[in-house]
Write a protein that holds these residues in place. Structure first.
Motif, mmCIF file in Angstrom:
data_model
loop_
_atom_site.group_PDB
_atom_site.id
_atom_site.type_symbol
_atom_site.label_atom_id
_atom_site.label_comp_id
_atom_site.label_asym_id
_atom_site.label_seq_id
_atom_site.Cartn_x
_atom_site.Cartn_y
_atom_site.Cartn_z
ATOM 1 N N LYS A 10 0.830 -1.192 0.000
ATOM 2 C CA LYS A 10 0.000 0.000 0.000
ATOM 3 C C LYS A 10 0.868 1.246 0.000
ATOM 4 O O LYS A 10 1.864 1.315 0.706
ATOM 5 C CB LYS A 10 -0.879 -0.028 1.261
ATOM 6 C CG LYS A 10 -1.808 1.146 1.445
ATOM 7 C CD LYS A 10 -2.627 0.950 2.729
ATOM 8 C CE LYS A 10 -3.659 2.014 2.910
ATOM 9 N NZ LYS A 10 -4.774 1.951 1.985
ATOM 10 N N ASP A 11 0.451 2.229 -0.773
ATOM 11 C CA ASP A 11 1.065 3.550 -0.746
ATOM 12 C C ASP A 11 0.640 4.208 0.565
ATOM 13 O O ASP A 11 -0.548 4.396 0.813
ATOM 14 C CB ASP A 11 0.569 4.355 -1.957
ATOM 15 C CG ASP A 11 1.095 5.779 -1.997
ATOM 16 O OD1 ASP A 11 1.595 6.288 -0.973
ATOM 17 O OD2 ASP A 11 0.967 6.398 -3.068
ATOM 18 N N THR A 13 0.591 7.093 1.540
ATOM 19 C CA THR A 13 -0.164 8.347 1.410
ATOM 20 C C THR A 13 -1.640 8.111 1.125
ATOM 21 O O THR A 13 -2.414 9.065 1.078
ATOM 22 C CB THR A 13 0.412 9.256 0.297
ATOM 23 O OG1 THR A 13 0.207 8.628 -0.972
ATOM 24 C CG2 THR A 13 1.877 9.554 0.522
ATOM 25 N N THR A 14 -2.052 6.850 0.950
ATOM 26 C CA THR A 14 -3.464 6.541 0.704
ATOM 27 C C THR A 14 -4.188 6.086 1.964
ATOM 28 O O THR A 14 -5.355 5.712 1.898
ATOM 29 C CB THR A 14 -3.623 5.470 -0.402
ATOM 30 O OG1 THR A 14 -3.046 4.240 0.057
ATOM 31 C CG2 THR A 14 -2.967 5.916 -1.701
ATOM 32 N N ALA A 37 7.028 11.943 -0.507
ATOM 33 C CA ALA A 37 5.667 11.535 -0.870
ATOM 34 C C ALA A 37 4.641 12.160 0.070
ATOM 35 O O ALA A 37 3.588 12.640 -0.373
ATOM 36 C CB ALA A 37 5.554 10.008 -0.848
ATOM 37 N N CYS A 150 3.659 -0.476 5.561
ATOM 38 C CA CYS A 150 3.306 -0.217 4.154
ATOM 39 C C CYS A 150 4.547 -0.337 3.293
ATOM 40 O O CYS A 150 5.536 0.346 3.521
ATOM 41 C CB CYS A 150 2.707 1.169 4.002
ATOM 42 S SG CYS A 150 1.149 1.378 4.875
ATOM 43 N N LEU A 152 5.793 -0.879 -0.983
ATOM 44 C CA LEU A 152 5.385 -0.875 -2.389
ATOM 45 C C LEU A 152 6.347 -1.691 -3.214
ATOM 46 O O LEU A 152 7.473 -1.845 -2.917
ATOM 47 C CB LEU A 152 5.343 0.551 -2.932
ATOM 48 C CG LEU A 152 4.122 1.363 -2.538
ATOM 49 C CD1 LEU A 152 4.226 2.773 -3.079
ATOM 50 C CD2 LEU A 152 2.857 0.713 -3.047
#
Length: 152
Positions: A10-11, A13-14, A37, A150, A152
């Motif tokens: 998961k990003d 920032t989301t 980010a 998190c 990526l």
């Protein structure tokens, strides 16, 4: 890693609610990695960081930035300096102190906590040798913590 921690593709920032804790240096330089980010999404993260102290005495401290009604970003001062040479810039001791403080707040507020592989990218630490022992210690101390890593 233990059973309480969840690895999410998961990003960070989301994240829609809870606490995001990430590492920053003690030089007021925020321009790469997860910090970049986060500041690209919420400029307030950098604005507040630039008003805080500078130097080694900041190591292990945290600074909360309320970016949305249900989201706080914690700037965790985990490395004195920064660079791209692959050196060990991040301090495991500072990461541990900072994440323990944020974990305490997350449990008190009963909200999930999200972190990147703090200190393990530009900070030069090893996930297995440096970060996992810290996260295992936090798991032992905070059984009710909803801890999410998190990646990526």
């Amino acid at each position: 890693m233990g059973e309480l921690m969840k690895i999410l593709k998961k990003d960070i920032t989301t994240v829609e609610s809870g606490i995001i804790a990430h590492g920053v240096n003690c030089q007021r330089a925020m321009g790469s990695g997860v910090a970049l980010a986060l500041l690209n999404k919420w400029a307030l993260v950098r604005e507040q960081y630039m008003t805080r102290g500078k130097g080694k005495q900041m190591l292990g401290t945290v600074d909360e930035v309320k970016v949305e009604p249900n989201i706080s970003v914690f700037n965790c001062y985990t490395q004195e300096y920064f660079g791209r040479e692959g050196k060990r810039y991040a301090s495991p001791a500072a990461i541990c102190v900072a994440l323990l403080e944020v974990a305490d707040i997350a449990c008190e507020r009963k909200v999930p906590m999200y972190i990147p592989l703090i200190g393990c990218q530009l900070g030069g630490l090893s996930v297995e040798q440096d970060l996992v022992p810290i996260l295992e210690q936090i798991e032992l101390m905070y059984e009710d913590l909803d801890l999410n890593i998190c990646v990526l």
